[in-house]
Design a protein around this motif. Structure first.
Motif, PDB file in Angstrom:
ATOM      1  N   THR A  86       0.906  -1.239   0.021  1.00  0.00           N
ATOM      2  CA  THR A  86       0.125   0.054   0.100  1.00  0.00           C
ATOM      3  C   THR A  86       1.006   1.174  -0.048  1.00  0.00           C
ATOM      4  N   GLN A  96      -0.350  -5.773  -2.879  1.00  0.00           N
ATOM      5  CA  GLN A  96      -1.442  -5.846  -2.061  1.00  0.00           C
ATOM      6  C   GLN A  96      -2.584  -6.279  -2.761  1.00  0.00           C
ATOM      7  N   GLN A  97      -3.499  -7.052  -1.873  1.00  0.00           N
ATOM      8  CA  GLN A  97      -4.402  -8.076  -2.426  1.00  0.00           C
ATOM      9  C   GLN A  97      -5.733  -7.031  -2.923  1.00  0.00           C
ATOM     10  N   HIS A  98      -6.362  -7.456  -3.996  1.00  0.00           N
ATOM     11  CA  HIS A  98      -7.819  -7.048  -4.350  1.00  0.00           C
ATOM     12  C   HIS A  98      -7.669  -5.805  -5.205  1.00  0.00           C
ATOM     13  N   TRP A 101      -7.436  -2.157  -1.892  1.00  0.00           N
ATOM     14  CA  TRP A 101      -8.275  -3.096  -0.630  1.00  0.00           C
ATOM     15  C   TRP A 101      -8.933  -2.156   0.137  1.00  0.00           C
ATOM     16  N   ARG A 152     -14.358  -4.752  -0.826  1.00  0.00           N
ATOM     17  CA  ARG A 152     -13.129  -4.674  -1.361  1.00  0.00           C
ATOM     18  C   ARG A 152     -12.323  -5.545  -2.252  1.00  0.00           C
ATOM     19  N   ASP A 179      -0.011 -10.075  -0.974  1.00  0.00           N
ATOM     20  CA  ASP A 179       1.135  -9.866   0.021  1.00  0.00           C
ATOM     21  C   ASP A 179       0.936 -10.874   1.323  1.00  0.00           C
ATOM     22  N   ASN A 180      -0.245 -11.050   1.544  1.00  0.00           N
ATOM     23  CA  ASN A 180      -0.579 -12.087   2.802  1.00  0.00           C
ATOM     24  C   ASN A 180      -0.228 -13.549   2.293  1.00  0.00           C
ATOM     25  N   SER A 217      -2.742  -2.477   6.837  1.00  0.00           N
ATOM     26  CA  SER A 217      -3.842  -3.323   7.324  1.00  0.00           C
ATOM     27  C   SER A 217      -2.999  -4.244   8.629  1.00  0.00           C
ATOM     28  N   THR A 232      -3.366  -7.917   9.669  1.00  0.00           N
ATOM     29  CA  THR A 232      -4.108  -9.147   9.320  1.00  0.00           C
ATOM     30  C   THR A 232      -3.453 -10.392  10.182  1.00  0.00           C
ATOM     31  N   LEU A 275      -7.645 -16.212   6.715  1.00  0.00           N
ATOM     32  CA  LEU A 275      -7.092 -14.820   6.955  1.00  0.00           C
ATOM     33  C   LEU A 275      -8.196 -13.968   7.451  1.00  0.00           C
ATOM     34  N   CYS A 291      -8.749  -9.570   8.516  1.00  0.00           N
ATOM     35  CA  CYS A 291      -8.002  -8.320   7.765  1.00  0.00           C
ATOM     36  C   CYS A 291      -8.772  -7.202   8.685  1.00  0.00           C
TER      37      CYS A 291
HETATM   38  C1  XUL Z   1      -6.138  -8.501   2.937  1.00  0.00           C
HETATM   39  C2  XUL Z   1      -6.262  -7.061   2.494  1.00  0.00           C
HETATM   40  C3  XUL Z   1      -5.146  -6.339   2.881  1.00  0.00           C
HETATM   41  C4  XUL Z   1      -4.341  -6.107   1.787  1.00  0.00           C
HETATM   42  C5  XUL Z   1      -3.084  -4.990   2.022  1.00  0.00           C
HETATM   43  O1  XUL Z   1      -7.485  -9.180   2.525  1.00  0.00           O
HETATM   44  O2  XUL Z   1      -7.237  -6.437   2.178  1.00  0.00           O
HETATM   45  O3  XUL Z   1      -4.191  -7.089   3.686  1.00  0.00           O
HETATM   46  O4  XUL Z   1      -3.680  -7.508   0.992  1.00  0.00           O
HETATM   47  O5  XUL Z   1      -2.158  -5.381   2.623  1.00  0.00           O
END
Ligand code: XUL
Ligand code: ADP
Length: 514
Positions: free
Chosen positions: A14, A94-96, A134, A167, A277-278, A300, A302, A331, A333
């Motif tokens: 991010t 970064q996800q999403h 996200w 997200r 990333d996770n 975030s 997580t 997971l 978040c």
């Molecule tokens: C996980 C999430 C965040 C992003 C940015 O679902 O929305 O952890 O991956 O790090």
């Protein structure tokens, strides 16, 4: 300079883009470079890497900023390491977050001009200027529409491992297709941040891996393929605009000649599928197999761990993603992570040392806790808490720093409660991400979870995990050996739990919720 095989992990997060190089003989990281979007690329006017959109809940990043950061991080890295010794690369995003590209993209990727930066090469390839990320929670209507079309959120959960989530990429795509139908129809391909970055590195459209693909509400977890019903419910012709889904260890191809010419990479250097990333942090924290829980304290917060069989959160806040080492990962978040800690810190005009002092100078037995939601939260889904915001303001006025501990304990009591659906007895936790450098926060985690908490030599576990995935896929080593080789705990940083009356704190937390 080293002549042993080197592996590069890139991490597009991010707030920054980082690059980390590991040495296959020593098993250690030999170079790490970071480009901070706010500090290094101020022209994008995104101090923390994102900007708010015009509609409430919209949050975007500029994919051209990510391209500039990729150029800059590789330029910096090339001054520290001989890039021709890098034999394989993988990456993390970064996800999403989604990137929308027109039909020029694929052709342009084949002919990138090494005399120009990536942004100039690719500037006419975007069908949408900004990427929703996200942090965007503006798609409640689209979530409801898709869930209704599928027969309810229970069906969506059974198919994708998550109920419809604002997200996640599916609802974001639907909103774009509805509100900007012309630009949507000009979109040839929609990438995630991870597969976008991978495509640029390899010079062709790359696939999406099962780790990151599971964060879209579009992938059928069991079939490991796009789910026909969800694709149809999300947007017209969507199947034609999505990359293929592939395992995380897929070899995508050799590095684009652009990077060979510009930075001196070997043309033999191989690119492996990028992931979220996770999922990358799971690997980079040594959590490829079950038994280790990871807490990542980045923008975030997580909490995640490897899972053999998918187990779903009955409340709908948790997720199941693909584990890049095979199988699944759980997971949860939290939106109120580092930015909320920064807000608390800034309210008192503290630096991180003073913040830490405030945490240690008030003992948990005597102290109360506060609900930690200074911003809207997603786990659980609650709006920002005015009582907590007022309490912080009043405490600042009275110079009463006990609120700092009250809010931070509140963050991790919430995390503890929200992780219970995973049904695991947690004795060992690895803490990673920017805020894991803070010993006092780590002690609070050890106390609340009554677990031993360890940290790694590098807090950048996503980039490390990506580099490890490149090594594992390239050498076909087993995960146990890969983990043993590259996971090194920070010496003298193991944190043991102290006494903590968790039952009393939970009761207080629940009382505040009423
Ligand atoms: C996980 C999430 C965040 C992003 C940015 O679902 O929305 O952890 O991956 O790090
Ligand atoms: P991301 O990967 O999401 O971009 P990072 O993992 O790099 O984020 O973490 C960045 C965050 O780390 C910053 O927002 C900052 O608030 C936090 N941070 C850095 N140092 C400390 C510290 N000593 N104590 C608490 N938080 C810290």
């Amino acid at each position: 300079m080293s002549k042993t095989p080197l592996y590069l992990g890139l991490d597009l997060s991010t707030q920054s883009m980082s690059a980390l190089v590991i040495d296959a003989l020593s098993g250690h990281s030999i170079a790490e470079q970071t480009v901070n979007f706010g500090k290094d690329l101020p022209e994008y006017k995104a101090p923390s890497g994102f900007i708010q959109g015009p509609v409430d809940g919209e949050v975007f990043s500029d994919p051209c900023m990510w391209l500039d950061a990729l150029n800059l991080v590789l330029e910096r890295l090339s001054k520290k390491v001989s890039l021709k010794n890098i034999v394989a690369i993988s990456g993390s995003g970064q996800q999403h977050a989604s990137v929308y590209l027109n039909q020029n993209f694929e052709k342009k990727l084949l002919n990138l001009d090494a005399n120009q930066d990536l942004k100039s090469n690719l500037s006419n390839c975007f069908s949408r200027k900004l990427s929703p990320i996200w942090m965007d929670n503006s798609t409640t209507i689209e979530c409801d529409e898709i869930a209704t079309a599928i027969g309810g959120n229970e069906q969506v959960l059974a198919k994708t491992g998550s109920i419809m989530i604002e997200r996640f990429t599916g609802a974001q795509i639907r909103k774009f297709a509805k509100n900007h139908s012309e630009a949507y129809s000009k979109t040839a391909i929609i990438h995630l941040a991870s597969s976008f970055c991978c495509s640029v590195m390899v010079g062709q459209n790359a696939s999406i891996d099962y780790g990151d693909g599971a964060g879209m509400n579009l992938m059928n977890l069991e079939a490991q393929n796009w789910d026909d019903e969800l694709i149809v419910a999300t947007a017209q012709d969507l199947i034609d605009k999505l990359p293929l889904l592939k395992p995380s260890n897929e070899q995508v191809g050799s590095i684009s000649s652009y990077f060979v010419e510009k930075y001196g990479f070997s043309k033999e250097c191989q690119i492996y599928a990028f992931s979220g990333d996770n999922p990358n942090s799971l690997i980079g924290c040594g959590g490829a197999s079950t038994g280790t829980a990871v807490i990542s304290l980045g923008t975030s917060d997580t909490f995640f761990s490897a899972m053999q069989q998918p187990l779903f959160d009955p409340q709908g806040f948790g997720h199941v993603f693909g584990n890049p080492a095979g199988g699944y990962m759980s997971l949860i978040c939290f939106m109120n992570g580092s930015l909320t800690r920064e807000k608390i810190c800034q309210s008192f005009n503290y630096d991180w040392n003073q913040f830490s002092q405030a945490l240690t100078s008030h003992d948990s037995e005597q102290g109360t806790i506060e609900l930690p939601w200074l911003n809207d939260e997603i786990t659980p889904k609650v709006p920002k808490n005015q009582q907590a915001i007022d309490a912080l303001e009043q405490a600042v006025g009275n110079n009463d720093s006990s609120i700092v501990r009250a809010l931070i304990e509140g963050q991790f009591i919430n995390m503890y409660l929200q992780s219970q659906w995973m049904g695991e007895l947690i004795n060992n936790i690895i803490v990673t991400g920017g805020a894991s450098q803070n010993d006092e926060i780590v002690q609070i985690i050890a106390d609340i979870f009554q677990a031993t908490v360890n940290r790694l030599e590098t807090p950048n576990s996503a980039a490390l995990g990506a580099a490890m995935r490149a090594y594992q896929a390239h050498t076909k080593s087993c995960w146990q050996d890969t983990t043993r080789k590259f996971i090194h705990f920070k010496s003298n940083s193991s944190c043991q739990p102290g006494s903590y009356n968790i039952e009393a704190k939970i009761a207080e937390f629940k009382r505040l919720l009423q």
